[in-house]
Write a protein that holds these residues in place. Sequence first.
Motif, PDB file in Angstrom:
ATOM      1  N   ASN A  44       7.892  -1.927   3.721  1.00 16.73           N
ATOM      2  CA  ASN A  44       7.068  -1.393   2.637  1.00 16.73           C
ATOM      3  C   ASN A  44       7.934  -1.052   1.422  1.00 16.73           C
ATOM      4  OD1 ASN A  44       8.192   1.239   3.140  1.00 16.73           O
ATOM      5  ND2 ASN A  44       6.869   1.271   4.954  1.00 16.73           N
ATOM      6  N   SER A  54      -3.501   0.404  -3.513  1.00 16.26           N
ATOM      7  CA  SER A  54      -3.311  -0.905  -2.887  1.00 16.26           C
ATOM      8  C   SER A  54      -1.965  -1.498  -3.293  1.00 16.26           C
ATOM      9  CB  SER A  54      -4.443  -1.858  -3.286  1.00 16.26           C
ATOM     10  OG  SER A  54      -4.462  -1.985  -4.685  1.00 16.26           O
ATOM     11  N   ASP A  81      -8.128  11.381 -11.150  1.00 13.97           N
ATOM     12  CA  ASP A  81      -7.307  11.609  -9.957  1.00 13.97           C
ATOM     13  C   ASP A  81      -5.999  12.309 -10.301  1.00 13.97           C
ATOM     14  OD1 ASP A  81      -8.897  10.124  -7.833  1.00 13.97           O
ATOM     15  OD2 ASP A  81      -8.829   8.704  -9.490  1.00 13.97           O
ATOM     16  N   ASP A 114     -12.223   5.069  -5.838  1.00 11.09           N
ATOM     17  CA  ASP A 114     -11.701   5.097  -4.455  1.00 11.09           C
ATOM     18  C   ASP A 114     -10.742   3.929  -4.213  1.00 11.09           C
ATOM     19  OD1 ASP A 114     -13.894   3.477  -4.724  1.00 11.09           O
ATOM     20  OD2 ASP A 114     -14.430   3.599  -2.602  1.00 11.09           O
ATOM     21  N   LYS A 115     -10.929   2.840  -4.937  1.00 11.97           N
ATOM     22  CA  LYS A 115     -10.002   1.697  -4.790  1.00 11.97           C
ATOM     23  C   LYS A 115      -8.892   1.709  -5.842  1.00 11.97           C
ATOM     24  CE  LYS A 115     -12.375  -2.133  -2.619  1.00 11.97           C
ATOM     25  NZ  LYS A 115     -13.367  -3.125  -2.949  1.00 11.97           N
ATOM     26  N   GLU A 145       0.843  -1.192   0.000  1.00  9.94           N
ATOM     27  CA  GLU A 145       0.000   0.000   0.000  1.00  9.94           C
ATOM     28  C   GLU A 145       0.881   1.246   0.000  1.00  9.94           C
ATOM     29  OE1 GLU A 145      -0.324  -2.264   2.455  1.00  9.94           O
ATOM     30  OE2 GLU A 145      -2.182  -3.257   1.874  1.00  9.94           O
ATOM     31  N   THR A 146       0.440   2.249  -0.739  1.00  6.90           N
ATOM     32  CA  THR A 146       1.211   3.481  -0.773  1.00  6.90           C
ATOM     33  C   THR A 146       0.269   4.655  -1.047  1.00  6.90           C
ATOM     34  OG1 THR A 146       2.963   4.606  -1.998  1.00  6.90           O
ATOM     35  CG2 THR A 146       1.853   2.893  -3.153  1.00  6.90           C
ATOM     36  N   GLU A 147       0.664   5.833  -0.589  1.00  9.05           N
ATOM     37  CA  GLU A 147      -0.141   7.028  -0.864  1.00  9.05           C
ATOM     38  C   GLU A 147       0.761   8.034  -1.547  1.00  9.05           C
ATOM     39  OE1 GLU A 147      -2.537   8.362   2.376  1.00  9.05           O
ATOM     40  OE2 GLU A 147      -3.249  10.087   1.210  1.00  9.05           O
ATOM     41  N   LYS A 182      -4.627   6.987  -2.845  1.00 12.08           N
ATOM     42  CA  LYS A 182      -4.374   5.833  -1.973  1.00 12.08           C
ATOM     43  C   LYS A 182      -4.355   4.595  -2.848  1.00 12.08           C
ATOM     44  CE  LYS A 182      -5.946   7.096   2.554  1.00 12.08           C
ATOM     45  NZ  LYS A 182      -7.038   7.966   2.908  1.00 12.08           N
TER      46      LYS A 182
END
Length: 305
Positions: free
Chosen positions: A294, A12, A119, A91-92, A3-5, A10
């Motif tokens: 991560n 997965s 986005d 959103d996913k 996971e990373t932002e 956001k």
Amino acid sequence: MLETEILGMKLSNPLFLAAGILGTTSSSMKMVARAGAGGIVTKSFSIEPNNGYDNPTIVKIEGGVINSVGLASPGVEAKKEELKDLNEIRDKTPVIASIYGDTEEVFCDVANRTKEYVDAFELNVSCPHAKCGFGSNIGEDPDLTYDIVSAVKNEIKDVPIVVKLTPNVTDITKIAKSAEDAGADALTLINSVGPGLRIDYKTGKPILNHILGGIAGPMIKPIALKCVYQTYKTVDIPLFGVGGIRNYKDALEFLYAGASLLQIGTSIMYEGPSIFKTISDDLAKFLEENGYKNVSEIVGLSHRL
Ligand SMILES: Cc1cc2nc3c(=O)[nH]c(=O)nc-3n(C[C@H](O)[C@H](O)[C@H](O)COP(=O)(O)O)c2cc1C
């Protein structure tokens, strides 16, 4: 683990669909999202519909393909409908719209008409076989790149702007710096290499109708890696690495070279969309087995050794 932002998205996992492969219709992009892509980059589009070049537009070579699709696209109004239909997955699985144009006004107009459905934007200033001169002639020139990127940044305040660069220049870091100075939020390296040519050995006739096309696939990976490696040392914004990724070892090389995010194009043609899950699973396993918590821990690792 994966996971990373980044750029307000956001994710997965860091694996995006690259522009131009399965990115035309909302149904194909949803299918790629279901298959496990962390994000989607659409096929490039502009204001007007563009039929691109006549078939054949793609030919296999050892280690990849040559394509002269010529930025075929249905135009912004049709694309907007596809983008609206992607709202339910955003959103996913964030969606980046790849856009192109021949002037600052066209880039800004396309971005304005679609900004509420995406986005981020990826400005394609780097297609080596664009029809009507919309392509890498912008991304080969640091001043033109600066002008286009700063115009879009001034116009579009709240959607991140990614700039996709061409490797077909003497020094990619000059163009990268120009894009960063103009306000780019991230860079994508690289678009197809070349152009290149294939000829039918029996007849002597060039195979592609347009004769020349952009080279993609595993054979361009060393060039893409070099571009990421050099650019990582030059700019402070995040990099998307793309070019020949077909397994987790390739993905690792790009992360080590300095890419925070990755894109996959040609390998989908060989492996199918399940490639996203395969690479994610293998990458997560590798990180775990090697004591990493991560992905960000290994971004740019090669520069610290
Ligand atoms: C058939 C095909 C169509 C493509 N169309 C686009 C496009 O519309 N916009 C773009 O920025 N890049 C386009 N590309 C380039 C890819 O996004 C990517 O930068 C390049 O193929 C290298 O990655 P790969 O080796 O994983 O395919 C296209 C590539 C292929 C093979």
